[in-house]
Design a protein around this motif. Structure first.
Motif, PDB file in Angstrom:
ATOM      1  N   ASP A  72       0.570  -1.013  -0.007  1.00 62.53           N
ATOM      2  CA  ASP A  72       0.022  -0.017  -0.173  1.00 62.53           C
ATOM      3  C   ASP A  72       1.149   1.067   0.182  1.00 62.53           C
ATOM      4  O   ASP A  72       0.703   2.379   0.105  1.00 62.53           O
ATOM      5  N   SER A  73       1.736   0.624  -0.292  1.00 67.02           N
ATOM      6  CA  SER A  73       3.082   2.021  -0.310  1.00 67.02           C
ATOM      7  C   SER A  73       3.111   2.708  -2.094  1.00 67.02           C
ATOM      8  O   SER A  73       3.663   2.067  -2.340  1.00 67.02           O
ATOM      9  N   TYR A  74       3.300   4.119  -1.491  1.00 70.66           N
ATOM     10  CA  TYR A  74       3.264   4.864  -3.419  1.00 70.66           C
ATOM     11  C   TYR A  74       3.352   6.070  -2.916  1.00 70.66           C
ATOM     12  O   TYR A  74       3.640   7.070  -1.903  1.00 70.66           O
ATOM     13  N   PRO A  75       4.875   6.788  -3.700  1.00 67.98           N
ATOM     14  CA  PRO A  75       4.852   5.076  -4.895  1.00 67.98           C
ATOM     15  C   PRO A  75       5.766   4.419  -4.521  1.00 67.98           C
ATOM     16  O   PRO A  75       6.472   3.718  -3.512  1.00 67.98           O
ATOM     17  N   GLY A  76       4.962   3.436  -5.451  1.00 66.99           N
ATOM     18  CA  GLY A  76       5.544   1.903  -5.434  1.00 66.99           C
ATOM     19  C   GLY A  76       6.882   1.653  -6.283  1.00 66.99           C
ATOM     20  O   GLY A  76       6.721   2.412  -7.355  1.00 66.99           O
ATOM     21  N   CYS A  77       7.073   0.253  -6.337  1.00 67.12           N
ATOM     22  CA  CYS A  77       7.788  -0.395  -7.555  1.00 67.12           C
ATOM     23  C   CYS A  77       9.084   0.247  -7.841  1.00 67.12           C
ATOM     24  O   CYS A  77       9.356   0.545  -8.532  1.00 67.12           O
ATOM     25  N   LYS A  97       0.375   5.109  -9.497  1.00 67.65           N
ATOM     26  CA  LYS A  97      -0.969   5.812  -9.662  1.00 67.65           C
ATOM     27  C   LYS A  97      -1.477   4.488  -8.658  1.00 67.65           C
ATOM     28  O   LYS A  97      -0.379   3.523  -8.490  1.00 67.65           O
ATOM     29  N   ASN A  98      -1.899   4.572  -7.703  1.00 71.05           N
ATOM     30  CA  ASN A  98      -2.651   3.826  -6.672  1.00 71.05           C
ATOM     31  C   ASN A  98      -3.777   2.760  -7.210  1.00 71.05           C
ATOM     32  O   ASN A  98      -4.292   2.940  -7.972  1.00 71.05           O
ATOM     33  N   ILE A  99      -3.186   1.244  -8.023  1.00 71.88           N
ATOM     34  CA  ILE A  99      -3.762   0.294  -7.815  1.00 71.88           C
ATOM     35  C   ILE A  99      -4.301  -0.395  -7.946  1.00 71.88           C
ATOM     36  O   ILE A  99      -4.827  -1.492  -7.960  1.00 71.88           O
ATOM     37  N   GLY A 100      -3.715  -0.248  -6.369  1.00 78.82           N
ATOM     38  CA  GLY A 100      -3.987  -1.588  -5.272  1.00 78.82           C
ATOM     39  C   GLY A 100      -2.746  -2.190  -4.536  1.00 78.82           C
ATOM     40  O   GLY A 100      -2.073  -1.412  -4.393  1.00 78.82           O
ATOM     41  N   SER A 101      -2.880  -3.116  -4.067  1.00 82.62           N
ATOM     42  CA  SER A 101      -1.875  -3.291  -2.926  1.00 82.62           C
ATOM     43  C   SER A 101      -1.025  -4.385  -3.689  1.00 82.62           C
ATOM     44  O   SER A 101      -1.352  -4.697  -4.309  1.00 82.62           O
ATOM     45  N   ARG A 357      -1.563   4.438   0.742  1.00 80.44           N
ATOM     46  CA  ARG A 357      -2.814   4.022   0.893  1.00 80.44           C
ATOM     47  C   ARG A 357      -3.429   5.859   0.219  1.00 80.44           C
ATOM     48  O   ARG A 357      -4.519   6.232   0.889  1.00 80.44           O
ATOM     49  N   PRO A 358      -2.278   6.872  -0.574  1.00 81.52           N
ATOM     50  CA  PRO A 358      -2.577   7.471  -1.118  1.00 81.52           C
ATOM     51  C   PRO A 358      -3.932   7.151  -2.095  1.00 81.52           C
ATOM     52  O   PRO A 358      -4.171   7.049  -2.319  1.00 81.52           O
ATOM     53  N   HIS A 359      -4.763   8.728  -2.197  1.00 77.09           N
ATOM     54  CA  HIS A 359      -5.917   8.900  -3.055  1.00 77.09           C
ATOM     55  C   HIS A 359      -4.884   9.779  -4.345  1.00 77.09           C
ATOM     56  O   HIS A 359      -3.591   9.502  -4.644  1.00 77.09           O
ATOM     57  N   SER A 360      -5.660   9.874  -5.376  1.00 76.74           N
ATOM     58  CA  SER A 360      -4.808  10.014  -6.654  1.00 76.74           C
ATOM     59  C   SER A 360      -3.872  11.483  -7.180  1.00 76.74           C
ATOM     60  O   SER A 360      -3.062  11.083  -7.342  1.00 76.74           O
ATOM     61  N   ASN A 361      -5.013  12.249  -5.937  1.00 76.46           N
ATOM     62  CA  ASN A 361      -3.897  13.941  -5.675  1.00 76.46           C
ATOM     63  C   ASN A 361      -2.764  14.000  -4.405  1.00 76.46           C
ATOM     64  O   ASN A 361      -3.131  14.699  -3.890  1.00 76.46           O
ATOM     65  N   GLU A 362      -2.952  13.014  -4.065  1.00 81.07           N
ATOM     66  CA  GLU A 362      -1.912  13.071  -2.797  1.00 81.07           C
ATOM     67  C   GLU A 362      -0.910  13.336  -2.581  1.00 81.07           C
ATOM     68  O   GLU A 362      -0.750  14.058  -1.553  1.00 81.07           O
ATOM     69  N   ALA A 363       0.153  13.642  -3.674  1.00 86.78           N
ATOM     70  CA  ALA A 363       1.391  14.186  -3.775  1.00 86.78           C
ATOM     71  C   ALA A 363       1.546  15.652  -3.228  1.00 86.78           C
ATOM     72  O   ALA A 363       2.643  16.186  -3.329  1.00 86.78           O
ATOM     73  N   PRO A 382      -4.478   9.251  11.647  1.00 78.52           N
ATOM     74  CA  PRO A 382      -3.533   9.016  11.128  1.00 78.52           C
ATOM     75  C   PRO A 382      -3.914   7.957  10.614  1.00 78.52           C
ATOM     76  O   PRO A 382      -3.766   7.244   9.212  1.00 78.52           O
ATOM     77  N   SER A 383      -4.683   7.172  11.096  1.00 73.03           N
ATOM     78  CA  SER A 383      -5.658   6.219  10.007  1.00 73.03           C
ATOM     79  C   SER A 383      -6.311   6.676   9.098  1.00 73.03           C
ATOM     80  O   SER A 383      -6.544   5.841   8.134  1.00 73.03           O
ATOM     81  N   ASP A 384      -6.568   8.199   8.773  1.00 71.54           N
ATOM     82  CA  ASP A 384      -7.411   8.510   7.124  1.00 71.54           C
ATOM     83  C   ASP A 384      -6.608   9.557   6.757  1.00 71.54           C
ATOM     84  O   ASP A 384      -6.945  10.527   6.160  1.00 71.54           O
ATOM     85  N   SER A 385      -5.071   9.918   7.371  1.00 67.14           N
ATOM     86  CA  SER A 385      -4.783  11.014   7.047  1.00 67.14           C
ATOM     87  C   SER A 385      -3.487  11.026   6.026  1.00 67.14           C
ATOM     88  O   SER A 385      -2.739  11.410   5.829  1.00 67.14           O
TER      89      SER A 385
END
Length: 520
Positions: A72-77, A97-101, A357-363, A382-385
């Motif tokens: 669930d960490s993004y940016p990932g890979c 782009k967050n596409i899932g875990s 678990r970021p939203h699409s514009n989290e950055a 922290p749970s939803d931020s």
């Protein structure tokens, strides 16, 4: 900081004797990065410390590239680069782009193009995606959904006839189109993995992580079985071979090739291996394992020498990997790792920091200016931020940071497993807020107002907090300590690690400065 933590055990290292499970014989390079290279022609595992699971390895000429499950960490890979298999530096993330875990990926090069095949656990359905790039540094394409909701752990392979395939969990495979960007036909079952004796203590059969390698006239398939976590003796590496990519597959007579035999060993749950030819033509395997007693650090990357036999089979030679081992010959060392401390001269998203678990514009929430990280507040806790987190590399470490908040903002430092299991200390302009077990536990008065320096120490799972109102000249111990040895997968699930990080909740923004990570 350039600390060397070898002196007290120099005699043991010179003699090649086993290391006590509590020995800290690795070296620190730049702040907070454990270095496997002992500087005398030997190395000590892990070659990459902290949560680096399911290593996907690519040899490209004299260069080696490596990436991992990023969940669930993004940016990932994040792509890592080496020229000697021991020293690694991060290049940058391939997936923004967050596409899932993101689970165990396959990193490949075919016809001059790089490919990443990415399995995800996501709602409303699971799937396997592919992204591609003409340069390993990117830019990488948008993800293409290949479907395949019933499988994980793809491995790209090219047959003797030039056909392209994805091998999948459970002994299955599906053909790829010639461009590698779509599938052809249906999933077929081609391999029944070797089964261990029924009285072994494992988590589950769970055949996963196939890796296909071609050497000479043979194709070799390595598979992980026994379950990824669970009992320390569960996870293992098995192998099979075939003259053709189409089978039939012959089981290795020495299976399992890797397995933790006892919880007394230094590395637990070892598995999910890839083979690679070293710079001088010898062969090696990379796989992951948990450091004994430290599931909280996640699965770390281990290097094991491979020996080939006259009959075309191979075996691993490192044993339990607790000793210094001869390093691969040839090659050259790149600067290893990156500093985990941060002066926020630039925004190191995807190498040092990632969002959960970021939203699409989290950055867009994060920017740096004047040596500070400006982080816009989001959520209520922290749970939803979507906190910003890094990968800790040590069994004991300390983080500290200047934190300044706007009115109506709550911010602080946390140790975060996931959105339901974390601990930490935050504050608003009037009160502290303590977090434990993923819950708010108390709000004592805050005498410092909107600015303070905060310190979190994780001393072998015992966590303490200190605060300072004068920039760190004097410190006050906060009256709440915690024990976090249970903040890991076998308690919570999810295959993650306990990550230190920063959060900002509510409205307005928080400003973080002079962040320091020190391994102990």
């Amino acid at each position: 900081m350039n600390l060397t933590r070898r002196d007290t055990l120099a005699g043991a290292l010179a003699a090649g004797t086993a290391l006590p499970s509590t020995a800290q014989t690795w070296r620190h390079g730049v702040d907070g990065q454990r270095v496997a290279d002992l500087g005398d022609g030997r190395f000590l595992n892990p070659v990459l410390a902290g949560d680096r699971p399911d290593p996907a390895l690519l040899k490209d000429g004299r260069d080696y590239y490596l990436t991992f499950s990023s969940f669930d960490s993004y940016p990932g890979c994040v792509i890592w680069h080496s020229r000697d298999l021991v020293n690694w530096r991060p290049i940058g993330p391939a997936l923004t782009k967050n596409i899932g875990s993101v689970w165990a990926v396959s990193l490949e090069k075919h016809a001059g193009r790089y490919f990443l095949y990415i399995p995800v656990k996501a709602s409303p359905r699971n799937g396997i995606f592919v992204i591609h790039a003409d340069r390993i540094e990117g830019p990488w394409s948008e993800p293409i959904d290949l479907g395949l909701p019933n499988h994980i752990d793809p491995c790209h392979a090219v047959g003797e006839d030039g056909s392209r395939w994805l091998f999948l969990s459970g002994g299955d495979r599906i053909r790829l189109a010639d461009d590698g960007l779509s599938t052809v036909g249906k999933v077929e079952h081609v391999y029944d993995p070797w089964r261990y004796p029924t009285d072994w203590v494992v988590e589950s059969f769970s055949p996963e992580g196939p890796k296909i390698h071609r050497r000479g006239a043979w194709f070799y398939m390595l598979t992980a079985v026994g379950g990824t976590a669970g009992p320390p003796t569960g996870h293992m590496v098995i192998a099979a071979r075939s003259r053709s990519i189409h089978g039939p597959w012959e089981q290795h007579p020495g299976n399992p090739l890797v397995r933790t035999m006892s919880e007394e060993e230094h590395w637990w749950s070892r598995g999910h291996a890839s083979l690679v030819e070293g710079p001088a033509g010898d062969w090696w395997a990379l796989y992951h394992g948990y450091e004994a007693g430290y599931w909280t650090l996640g699965r770390q990357t281990l290097l094991d020498r491979v020996a080939w036999e006259a009959n075309g089979w191979f075996h691993m030679t490192g044993g339990d990997l607790s000793r210094p081992l001869p390093a691969p010959r040839g090659g050259s060392a790149v600067p290893h790792g990156l500093s985990l401390s941060d002066d926020f001269a630039h925004l190191a998203l995807g190498t040092r920091w990632s969002f959960f678990r970021p939203h699409s514009n989290e950055a867009a929430r994060a920017r740096v200016a004047n040596g500070q990280l400006h982080l816009s507040a989001a959520g209520t806790a922290p749970s939803d931020s979507s906190p910003m987190l890094l990968v800790a590399t040590d069994r004991a470490y300390r983080i500290e940071c200047d934190v300044e908040i706007d009115p109506s903002t709550t911010a602080g430092l946390i140790l975060f497993y996931d959105d339901q299991l974390y601990c930490g200390l935050g504050f608003d302009e009037q009160r502290f807020v303590t977090h434990q077990y993923g819950q708010e536990r108390g709000r004592p008065a805050n005498p410092h107002g909107q600015r303070l320096r905060m310190r979190v120490t994780n001393d072998h799972h015992v966590v303490t907090f200190d605060t300072s109102g004068d920039g760190g000249r004097t410190w006050q111990r906060f009256d709440r300590g915690m024990e976090v040895s249970g903040y890991h997968h076998n308690v919570r699930g999810g295959f993650l690690m306990l990550r230190p990080g920063l959060y900002a909740a509510g409205n307005g923004e928080a400003r973080f400065g002079n962040f320091r990570y020190v391994g102990r």
